[in-house]
Design an enzyme around this catalytic site. Structure first.
Site, PDB file in Angstrom:
ATOM      1  N   HIS A  56     -44.712  -6.935 -38.579  1.00 16.45           N
ATOM      2  CA  HIS A  56     -44.581  -8.058 -37.347  1.00 16.45           C
ATOM      3  C   HIS A  56     -44.764  -7.441 -35.985  1.00 16.45           C
ATOM      4  O   HIS A  56     -44.724  -6.395 -35.853  1.00 16.45           O
ATOM      5  CB  HIS A  56     -43.068  -8.877 -37.626  1.00 16.45           C
ATOM      6  CG  HIS A  56     -42.001  -8.344 -37.178  1.00 16.45           C
ATOM      7  ND1 HIS A  56     -41.622  -6.862 -37.874  1.00 16.45           N
ATOM      8  CD2 HIS A  56     -41.108  -8.415 -36.333  1.00 16.45           C
ATOM      9  CE1 HIS A  56     -40.618  -6.552 -37.338  1.00 16.45           C
ATOM     10  NE2 HIS A  56     -40.271  -7.343 -36.451  1.00 16.45           N
ATOM     11  N   HIS A 112     -43.312  -7.825 -33.267  1.00 10.01           N
ATOM     12  CA  HIS A 112     -42.458  -7.152 -32.164  1.00 10.01           C
ATOM     13  C   HIS A 112     -42.748  -5.823 -31.893  1.00 10.01           C
ATOM     14  O   HIS A 112     -43.084  -5.174 -32.287  1.00 10.01           O
ATOM     15  CB  HIS A 112     -40.844  -7.371 -32.926  1.00 10.01           C
ATOM     16  CG  HIS A 112     -40.372  -8.622 -32.798  1.00 10.01           C
ATOM     17  ND1 HIS A 112     -39.137  -9.069 -33.537  1.00 10.01           N
ATOM     18  CD2 HIS A 112     -41.072  -9.843 -32.317  1.00 10.01           C
ATOM     19  CE1 HIS A 112     -39.196 -10.290 -33.678  1.00 10.01           C
ATOM     20  NE2 HIS A 112     -39.977 -10.878 -32.974  1.00 10.01           N
ATOM     21  N   ASP A 125     -40.969  -3.396 -30.807  1.00 12.39           N
ATOM     22  CA  ASP A 125     -40.001  -2.280 -31.558  1.00 12.39           C
ATOM     23  C   ASP A 125     -40.972  -1.779 -32.615  1.00 12.39           C
ATOM     24  O   ASP A 125     -40.523  -0.879 -33.250  1.00 12.39           O
ATOM     25  CB  ASP A 125     -38.643  -2.400 -31.355  1.00 12.39           C
ATOM     26  CG  ASP A 125     -38.274  -3.550 -32.647  1.00 12.39           C
ATOM     27  OD1 ASP A 125     -38.978  -4.851 -32.279  1.00 12.39           O
ATOM     28  OD2 ASP A 125     -37.562  -3.317 -33.191  1.00 12.39           O
ATOM     29  N   HIS A 126     -41.943  -2.500 -33.202  1.00  9.80           N
ATOM     30  CA  HIS A 126     -42.621  -2.137 -34.728  1.00  9.80           C
ATOM     31  C   HIS A 126     -43.817  -1.958 -34.129  1.00  9.80           C
ATOM     32  O   HIS A 126     -44.502  -1.310 -35.016  1.00  9.80           O
ATOM     33  CB  HIS A 126     -42.327  -3.207 -35.384  1.00  9.80           C
ATOM     34  CG  HIS A 126     -40.793  -3.411 -36.042  1.00  9.80           C
ATOM     35  ND1 HIS A 126     -40.387  -3.079 -37.054  1.00  9.80           N
ATOM     36  CD2 HIS A 126     -39.836  -4.039 -35.227  1.00  9.80           C
ATOM     37  CE1 HIS A 126     -39.141  -3.352 -37.016  1.00  9.80           C
ATOM     38  NE2 HIS A 126     -38.792  -4.035 -35.961  1.00  9.80           N
ATOM     39  N   HIS A 173     -37.959 -14.213 -39.529  1.00 11.12           N
ATOM     40  CA  HIS A 173     -37.741 -13.328 -38.434  1.00 11.12           C
ATOM     41  C   HIS A 173     -38.941 -13.580 -37.416  1.00 11.12           C
ATOM     42  O   HIS A 173     -38.594 -13.846 -36.067  1.00 11.12           O
ATOM     43  CB  HIS A 173     -37.654 -12.080 -38.873  1.00 11.12           C
ATOM     44  CG  HIS A 173     -37.223 -11.005 -37.765  1.00 11.12           C
ATOM     45  ND1 HIS A 173     -36.120 -10.754 -37.043  1.00 11.12           N
ATOM     46  CD2 HIS A 173     -38.221 -10.181 -37.027  1.00 11.12           C
ATOM     47  CE1 HIS A 173     -36.218  -9.951 -35.919  1.00 11.12           C
ATOM     48  NE2 HIS A 173     -37.430  -9.364 -36.231  1.00 11.12           N
ATOM     49  N   ASP A 190     -38.187  -6.291 -40.748  1.00 14.97           N
ATOM     50  CA  ASP A 190     -37.178  -7.173 -40.141  1.00 14.97           C
ATOM     51  C   ASP A 190     -36.761  -8.244 -41.041  1.00 14.97           C
ATOM     52  O   ASP A 190     -36.244  -9.195 -40.397  1.00 14.97           O
ATOM     53  CB  ASP A 190     -37.097  -7.262 -38.747  1.00 14.97           C
ATOM     54  CG  ASP A 190     -37.048  -6.035 -37.813  1.00 14.97           C
ATOM     55  OD1 ASP A 190     -37.081  -5.043 -38.159  1.00 14.97           O
ATOM     56  OD2 ASP A 190     -37.251  -6.368 -36.687  1.00 14.97           O
ATOM     57  N   HIS A 228     -34.512  -0.948 -39.413  1.00 14.60           N
ATOM     58  CA  HIS A 228     -33.567  -0.644 -38.520  1.00 14.60           C
ATOM     59  C   HIS A 228     -32.512   0.035 -39.182  1.00 14.60           C
ATOM     60  O   HIS A 228     -32.092  -0.089 -40.361  1.00 14.60           O
ATOM     61  CB  HIS A 228     -32.960  -1.836 -37.780  1.00 14.60           C
ATOM     62  CG  HIS A 228     -34.001  -2.360 -36.782  1.00 14.60           C
ATOM     63  ND1 HIS A 228     -33.960  -1.940 -35.459  1.00 14.60           N
ATOM     64  CD2 HIS A 228     -34.622  -3.204 -36.736  1.00 14.60           C
ATOM     65  CE1 HIS A 228     -34.895  -2.475 -34.575  1.00 14.60           C
ATOM     66  NE2 HIS A 228     -35.498  -3.723 -35.691  1.00 14.60           N
TER      67      HIS A 228
END
Ligand code: ZN
Ligand code: FE
Length: 242
Positions: free
Chosen positions: A56, A58, A60-61, A113, A132, A170
């Site tokens: 996805h 985001h 942080d990915h 998400h 996530d 995570h």
């Protein structure tokens, strides 16, 4: 030959994953939130990163996508989120397949998400990368979807073979478990698992991957019997100060 899977901790609590097929020599980096540690982990093993698979949009990915692409990798991810993933080369969605050598992963669209979130399921290897959506004892926050979306995802995950290894994005297990103890105070399997989780975290060890069987026993979100119950759990967890 089994896949060689390496956990790469990135940012504060993210896990990127390197998956290597020893027969073809191909390597994929899944959700590299930053490039440096992922490139280093590959170089340590003499691997070149051929592919990046993104669950996805985001940051942080996806934060490492551009730097890994600059070294020659092809970026595959959710077509539905293409405008938010400028590095994307190959757009995939529900029912598509991606491969690493002779190993094939089926793409599942698992919204909630984010609206286009995908998971990668290597059925023959009994391995799934859930980003996530499904976490150890938890699920992702509902930023772009509804409890019904996430409930449908959880039903799909629960239908996978018990032995399926679950690799998520995570290290949230301890926090999730503290809430799980509140959500299901009579579930002895959660209490037993938390003893192991607390001990592992005290030693600085990871608690991921997990398995579908373990999540079916201890994850309130996977165990929820309705979208409404999942929504109640999600709202309570969002407010939980454990
Ligand atoms: Zn996310
Ligand atoms: Fe994330």
């Amino acid at each position: 030959m089994p896949l060689d899977i390496v956990r790469v901790p990135v940012l504060s609590d993210n896990y990127a994953w390197l998956v290597h097929d020893t027969e073809s020599g191909e390597t994929v980096a899944i959700d590299p939130g930053e490039a440096g540690p992922v490139l280093a982990a590959a170089a340590d093993r003499g691997w070149r990163i051929d592919h990046v698979w993104t669950t996805h949009w985001h940051p942080d990915h996806t934060g490492g996508n551009a730097a890994i692409k600059a070294q020659g990798a092809t970026i595959t991810g959710p077509g539905a989120e293409a405008t938010k993933i400028p590095t994307l080369d190959v757009r995939v969605g529900e029912g598509d397949s991606v491969s690493l050598g002779a190993h094939v992963a089926r793409v599942m669209t698992v919204p909630g998400h984010t609206q286009g979130h995908i998971a990668f399921h290597f059925a023959d290897d009994a391995v799934i990368f859930t980003g996530d959506t499904l976490f150890a004892m938890g699920c992702g926050r509902l930023f772009e979807g509804t409890p019904a979306d996430m409930f449908a995802n959880m039903q799909r995950y629960a239908a996978l073979p018990d032995e399926t290894a679950v690799f998520c994005g995570h290290e949230y297990t301890q926090s999730n478990g503290r809430y799980a103890l509140v959500a299901e105070p009579d579930n002895a399997a959660i209490a037993r698992r938390m003893i192991d989780v607390d001990a592992a975290r005290a030693r600085g060890e990871a608690t991921v991957p997990t398995t579908i069987a373990l999540e079916k026993a201890t994850n309130p979100f996977l165990r929820a019997t309705s979208a409404a119950q999942l929504g109640d759990y999600r709202a309570a967890k969002d407010a939980f100060k454990g």
